[in-house]
Design an enzyme around this catalytic site. Structure first.
Site, PDB file in Angstrom:
ATOM      1  CG  ASP A  10      -1.856   0.693   1.403  1.00  0.00           C
ATOM      2  OD1 ASP A  10      -2.558   1.324   0.171  1.00  0.00           O
ATOM      3  OD2 ASP A  10      -2.591   1.158   2.368  1.00  0.00           O
ATOM      4  CG  ASN A  13      -7.773  -1.746  -5.818  1.00  0.00           C
ATOM      5  OD1 ASN A  13      -6.771  -2.693  -4.980  1.00  0.00           O
ATOM      6  ND2 ASN A  13      -7.964  -0.423  -4.614  1.00  0.00           N
TER       7      ASN A  13
END
Ligand code: IPE
Ligand code: IPE
Ligand code: MG
Length: 247
Positions: A21, A69
């Site tokens: 991330d 996502n």
């Protein structure tokens, strides 16, 4: 002493899972578009996979794209899919050189065809490699995975091939995408976020969590070694007492 040499190779996690991330924030910090961060994250993937294989980790699972996502801006999703096709195509050689087998988990059917085909080809081309398995979680979400498993078990019961009383942890595990892969002992998340974001909810039940402020494109071999050293300093009790563990 280099960090790598401080690691006790007899107590290595067999399986490490990583939530990669912070790519977007890494790019923003330098006034670039988010995709610039994703591109630079590829170097971290290469370094981390190499570092893990070098010390003898057997499975490395990288969360590369979640079901959630898909809700990002179309341009970012498209750019990520292109990057994926391109990276998988170009990294196959390195995977073979390092004797690493590629595997993927998630709703792979939902990937664009070019992506799916490239992935399948790389999986086939690396299938004989034995040093480590690199698992890419793509279009993956753990709730989706568990629901799928439950549906499949339901179908087996309906068809009379399975009795409800027979269903146990092992039955469910057989229907997860990770069937045959041991649960991760260590889960790393970069970028300072302390959450699991729908990743391996079942499999991480007893994993040790390691969080670092480093943004994914800055993550290097020593960062992985640092996480492993931290893991090795912990006492894993599995519900027992410290005294029982010492026995
Ligand atoms: C991780 O970085 C990569 C993916 C989720 C594909 P992000 O893109 O989430 O970067 P941040 O968290 O916005 O900085
Ligand atoms: C998790 O990162 C998914 C991947 C790393 C692929 P996100 O950046 O999407 O997670 P949230 O939405 O901030 O929890
Ligand atoms: Mg993020």
């Amino acid at each position: 002493m280099p960090l790598k040499q401080k690691i006790d190779l007899k107590r290595l996690p067999k399986h490490i899972a990583i939530i990669m991330d912070g790519n977007g924030r890494w790019a923003k910090k330098q006034g670039e578009e988010r995709i610039f961060g994703h591109h630079n994250g590829v170097t971290s993937v290469r370094e981390t996979a190499e570092a893990a294989a070098e010390i003898g980790v057997e499975f490395l699972t990288l969360y590369a794209f979640s079901t959630e996502n898909w809700n990002r801006p179309k341009e970012e999703v498209n750019a990520l899919m292109e990057l994926l096709v391109h990276t998988i195509h170009h990294e196959t050689k390195t995977l073979n050189k390092n004797n690493i087998r590629l595997h993927a988990i998630g709703n792979l059917q939902s990937l664009p065809k070019s992506c799916f085909d490239e992935l399948q080809e790389a999986i086939n081309n690396t299938s004989k490699n034995t040093r480590m398995t690199l698992v890419l979680a793509l279009s993956y979400s753990s709730k989706w995975e568990i629901l799928n498993a439950v549906k499949e078990i339901g179908n087996k019961i309906k068809a009379g091939e399975l009795q409800p009383e027979e269903v146990n942890e092992h039955t469910l595990e057989k229907y997860l995408c990770t069937a045959g892969i041991p649960d991760p002992e260590l889960m790393i998340r970069t970028s300072g976020e302390h959450r699991i974001s729908n990743f391996l909810l079942w499999q991480l039940a007893y994993a040790e969590f390691y969080f670092t402020e480093k943004l994914w494109p800055d993550f290097r071999k020593d960062d992985l070694y640092q996480a492993i050293l931290d893991y090795q300093a912990r006492e894993r009790r599995f519900g027992k007492t410290s005294e029982q563990i010492a026995l």
